[in-house]
Design a protein around this motif. Sequence first.
Motif, PDB file in Angstrom:
ATOM      1  N   GLY A   1      44.384  33.197  24.265  1.00 19.81           N
ATOM      2  CA  GLY A   1      43.329  33.869  25.017  1.00 19.81           C
ATOM      3  C   GLY A   1      43.570  35.355  25.109  1.00 19.81           C
ATOM      4  O   GLY A   1      44.632  35.869  24.744  1.00 19.81           O
ATOM      5  N   GLY A   2      42.576  36.061  25.627  1.00 20.16           N
ATOM      6  CA  GLY A   2      42.690  37.505  25.683  1.00 20.16           C
ATOM      7  C   GLY A   2      43.137  38.054  27.022  1.00 20.16           C
ATOM      8  O   GLY A   2      43.777  39.098  27.093  1.00 20.16           O
ATOM      9  N   ILE A   3      42.799  37.369  28.124  1.00 22.94           N
ATOM     10  CA  ILE A   3      43.087  37.901  29.450  1.00 22.94           C
ATOM     11  C   ILE A   3      43.543  36.785  30.393  1.00 22.94           C
ATOM     12  O   ILE A   3      43.358  35.601  30.134  1.00 22.94           O
ATOM     13  CB  ILE A   3      41.838  38.580  30.065  1.00 22.94           C
ATOM     14  N   ALA A   4      44.167  37.212  31.497  1.00 30.18           N
ATOM     15  CA  ALA A   4      44.567  36.302  32.570  1.00 30.18           C
ATOM     16  C   ALA A   4      44.010  36.852  33.868  1.00 30.18           C
ATOM     17  O   ALA A   4      43.992  38.065  34.092  1.00 30.18           O
ATOM     18  CB  ALA A   4      46.082  36.179  32.638  1.00 30.18           C
ATOM     19  N   LEU A   5      43.540  35.963  34.726  1.00 32.14           N
ATOM     20  CA  LEU A   5      42.966  36.351  36.009  1.00 32.14           C
ATOM     21  C   LEU A   5      43.785  35.736  37.138  1.00 32.14           C
ATOM     22  O   LEU A   5      44.005  34.526  37.161  1.00 32.14           O
ATOM     23  CB  LEU A   5      41.504  35.888  36.100  1.00 32.14           C
ATOM     24  N   ASP A   6      44.225  36.577  38.056  1.00 33.32           N
ATOM     25  CA  ASP A   6      45.017  36.139  39.197  1.00 33.32           C
ATOM     26  C   ASP A   6      44.086  35.893  40.386  1.00 33.32           C
ATOM     27  O   ASP A   6      43.602  36.840  41.009  1.00 33.32           O
ATOM     28  CB  ASP A   6      46.058  37.206  39.543  1.00 33.32           C
ATOM     29  N   MET A   7      43.828  34.608  40.708  1.00 36.46           N
ATOM     30  CA  MET A   7      42.950  34.291  41.837  1.00 36.46           C
ATOM     31  C   MET A   7      43.546  34.766  43.159  1.00 36.46           C
ATOM     32  O   MET A   7      42.820  34.967  44.130  1.00 36.46           O
ATOM     33  CB  MET A   7      42.681  32.789  41.903  1.00 36.46           C
ATOM     34  N   GLY A   8      44.860  34.929  43.208  1.00 34.19           N
ATOM     35  CA  GLY A   8      45.497  35.398  44.427  1.00 34.19           C
ATOM     36  C   GLY A   8      45.187  36.843  44.759  1.00 34.19           C
ATOM     37  O   GLY A   8      45.350  37.266  45.907  1.00 34.19           O
ATOM     38  N   ARG A   9      44.722  37.591  43.772  1.00 36.49           N
ATOM     39  CA  ARG A   9      44.327  38.986  43.990  1.00 36.49           C
ATOM     40  C   ARG A   9      42.822  39.181  43.840  1.00 36.49           C
ATOM     41  O   ARG A   9      42.286  40.221  44.232  1.00 36.49           O
ATOM     42  CB  ARG A   9      45.063  39.892  42.991  1.00 36.49           C
ATOM     43  N   CYS A  10      42.150  38.181  43.268  1.00 35.30           N
ATOM     44  CA  CYS A  10      40.720  38.283  42.989  1.00 35.30           C
ATOM     45  C   CYS A  10      39.887  38.248  44.263  1.00 35.30           C
ATOM     46  O   CYS A  10      40.188  37.496  45.197  1.00 35.30           O
ATOM     47  CB  CYS A  10      40.317  37.130  42.069  1.00 35.30           C
ATOM     48  N   LEU A  11      38.822  39.054  44.298  1.00 39.37           N
ATOM     49  CA  LEU A  11      37.882  39.058  45.412  1.00 39.37           C
ATOM     50  C   LEU A  11      36.660  38.185  45.138  1.00 39.37           C
ATOM     51  O   LEU A  11      35.779  38.081  45.993  1.00 39.37           O
ATOM     52  CB  LEU A  11      37.417  40.497  45.700  1.00 39.37           C
ATOM     53  N   PHE A  12      36.603  37.579  43.955  1.00 37.41           N
ATOM     54  CA  PHE A  12      35.484  36.730  43.555  1.00 37.41           C
ATOM     55  C   PHE A  12      34.156  37.493  43.671  1.00 37.41           C
ATOM     56  O   PHE A  12      33.144  36.930  44.061  1.00 37.41           O
ATOM     57  CB  PHE A  12      35.446  35.462  44.402  1.00 37.41           C
ATOM     58  N   CYS A  13      34.206  38.779  43.311  1.00 36.54           N
ATOM     59  CA  CYS A  13      32.998  39.599  43.382  1.00 36.54           C
ATOM     60  C   CYS A  13      32.137  39.447  42.133  1.00 36.54           C
ATOM     61  O   CYS A  13      30.952  39.787  42.139  1.00 36.54           O
ATOM     62  CB  CYS A  13      33.364  41.066  43.587  1.00 36.54           C
ATOM     63  N   GLY A  14      32.731  38.999  41.040  1.00 34.99           N
ATOM     64  CA  GLY A  14      31.986  38.781  39.808  1.00 34.99           C
ATOM     65  C   GLY A  14      31.800  40.015  38.956  1.00 34.99           C
ATOM     66  O   GLY A  14      31.145  39.959  37.910  1.00 34.99           O
ATOM     67  N   ALA A  15      32.373  41.151  39.364  1.00 35.70           N
ATOM     68  CA  ALA A  15      32.194  42.390  38.605  1.00 35.70           C
ATOM     69  C   ALA A  15      32.777  42.264  37.198  1.00 35.70           C
ATOM     70  O   ALA A  15      32.212  42.785  36.232  1.00 35.70           O
ATOM     71  CB  ALA A  15      32.842  43.557  39.346  1.00 35.70           C
ATOM     72  N   CYS A  16      33.890  41.566  37.060  1.00 41.77           N
ATOM     73  CA  CYS A  16      34.528  41.429  35.750  1.00 41.77           C
ATOM     74  C   CYS A  16      33.654  40.620  34.797  1.00 41.77           C
ATOM     75  O   CYS A  16      33.525  40.962  33.614  1.00 41.77           O
ATOM     76  CB  CYS A  16      35.906  40.791  35.895  1.00 41.77           C
ATOM     77  N   ALA A  17      33.053  39.537  35.291  1.00 41.90           N
ATOM     78  CA  ALA A  17      32.194  38.702  34.447  1.00 41.90           C
ATOM     79  C   ALA A  17      30.979  39.486  33.971  1.00 41.90           C
ATOM     80  O   ALA A  17      30.576  39.390  32.801  1.00 41.90           O
ATOM     81  CB  ALA A  17      31.767  37.453  35.209  1.00 41.90           C
ATOM     82  N   ARG A  18      30.398  40.271  34.877  1.00 40.62           N
ATOM     83  CA  ARG A  18      29.226  41.070  34.490  1.00 40.62           C
ATOM     84  C   ARG A  18      29.599  42.156  33.484  1.00 40.62           C
ATOM     85  O   ARG A  18      28.865  42.404  32.519  1.00 40.62           O
ATOM     86  CB  ARG A  18      28.596  41.687  35.740  1.00 40.62           C
ATOM     87  N   ALA A  19      30.750  42.795  33.698  1.00 38.73           N
ATOM     88  CA  ALA A  19      31.180  43.857  32.779  1.00 38.73           C
ATOM     89  C   ALA A  19      31.528  43.295  31.415  1.00 38.73           C
ATOM     90  O   ALA A  19      31.219  43.904  30.382  1.00 38.73           O
ATOM     91  CB  ALA A  19      32.383  44.588  33.369  1.00 38.73           C
ATOM     92  N   CYS A  20      32.154  42.132  31.383  1.00 39.86           N
ATOM     93  CA  CYS A  20      32.525  41.501  30.115  1.00 39.86           C
ATOM     94  C   CYS A  20      31.285  41.127  29.314  1.00 39.86           C
ATOM     95  O   CYS A  20      31.209  41.357  28.108  1.00 39.86           O
ATOM     96  CB  CYS A  20      33.386  40.268  30.385  1.00 39.86           C
ATOM     97  N   THR A  21      30.300  40.565  29.999  1.00 38.71           N
ATOM     98  CA  THR A  21      29.054  40.187  29.329  1.00 38.71           C
ATOM     99  C   THR A  21      28.315  41.408  28.797  1.00 38.71           C
ATOM    100  O   THR A  21      27.791  41.405  27.675  1.00 38.71           O
ATOM    101  CB  THR A  21      28.143  39.413  30.292  1.00 38.71           C
ATOM    102  N   ALA A  22      28.298  42.490  29.605  1.00 37.73           N
ATOM    103  CA  ALA A  22      27.609  43.713  29.179  1.00 37.73           C
ATOM    104  C   ALA A  22      28.296  44.346  27.982  1.00 37.73           C
ATOM    105  O   ALA A  22      27.630  44.892  27.093  1.00 37.73           O
ATOM    106  CB  ALA A  22      27.558  44.697  30.346  1.00 37.73           C
TER     107      ALA A  22
END
Length: 259
Positions: free
Chosen positions: A64-85
Motif C-alpha cells: 500500500g501507499g499510506i498508513a492512517l493512525d486512527m489514534g491521531r485522526c479526527l475523522f474529518c474526511g479531509a484526507c479522503a476528499r483531497a486524495c479523490t481530488a
Amino acid sequence: MLDIFKERLHQKYRTLDFPRKAPGLSPRYMGRPEIAAGDCGSCRACLDVCPTGALRKLSPGETGGIALDMGRCLFCGACARACTAARGEGLIRFTKDYRVATFAREDLIVTAQPRPLHTPRACNGLFSRSLKLREISAAGCNACEADTNVLGTLVYDLGKFGISFVASPRHADGILVTGPVSRNMREAVLATWAAVPEPRIAIAVGSCAISGGLFAGSGECCGGLPPLCDVQLFVPGCPPSPWSILDGLLRLKSEKDVL
C-alpha cells in the motif's frame, strides 16, 4: 396520572436492542477508515491537509501507499476528499462501521494490508458481570465527555449491561479518560489511577486521550493517557460516537466481539 400513561404509550420503547440490533447512523457519519492498495508516487495531497499528522507514506517494501493512525485522526474526511481530488479515484474512504475501538495502540494503524488484531487483556473475565468506572475529564473540550455521559440515557441504557460510572476511584474497576491530559491534570490522573484497586483497567476515549490529538507536541499537555499508565482500551474519534464507546466497553467486558 392518566396524562403520564398516555405520554408513555405515545413515546413507546426508546431503548435500542443493542448489540442484537445495529444502530442507525447519520448519512454524514464517518466510521472506520479503509485504505486501498496503490502507489501514491510523489503525491502528498492527503498528508498536507491532515491537521494532526495522522497519515504517513509507507516505504517501498510495505504494502500500500499510506498508513492512517486512527489514534491521531479526527475523522474529518479531509484526507479522503483531497486524495479523490488529486487522483480522481481516492485510496482513502471512511465507512459507516462504528466499531473502531481496539485493545492495542498498534491496532489503530490502518493500512491496505489487513492483519490480526489483539484481544482484550488483563480482565480475565473479572468484569464480565459488573464494570465500574471513574471518568476523568483531563482538559477535554467536553465533546468526548458528552458522548460518554449520554450512554446513561434511555436510548443506550448503559446500566443494563452492568456498566456504570462511580464517584470514587476506590469504588471503581478502572478509569475512563478524555482529553489530552494537561500538565495541570497530570497529577490528578495519576492520583486517581493509583487509588483504583488492582486489578484495574484504563480506557482512553477520543484522539486527545490517545495521542494528544490537536494538542500533540504541546508543552502544556502530556500527549494523552498512554504515557502515564497501561491502557487496555482505545476508542478513537473526535469525538467518537456513543455507539463506538459502548461497543468497545462491551467487547472489553465480555472479551469477545458483540456483533
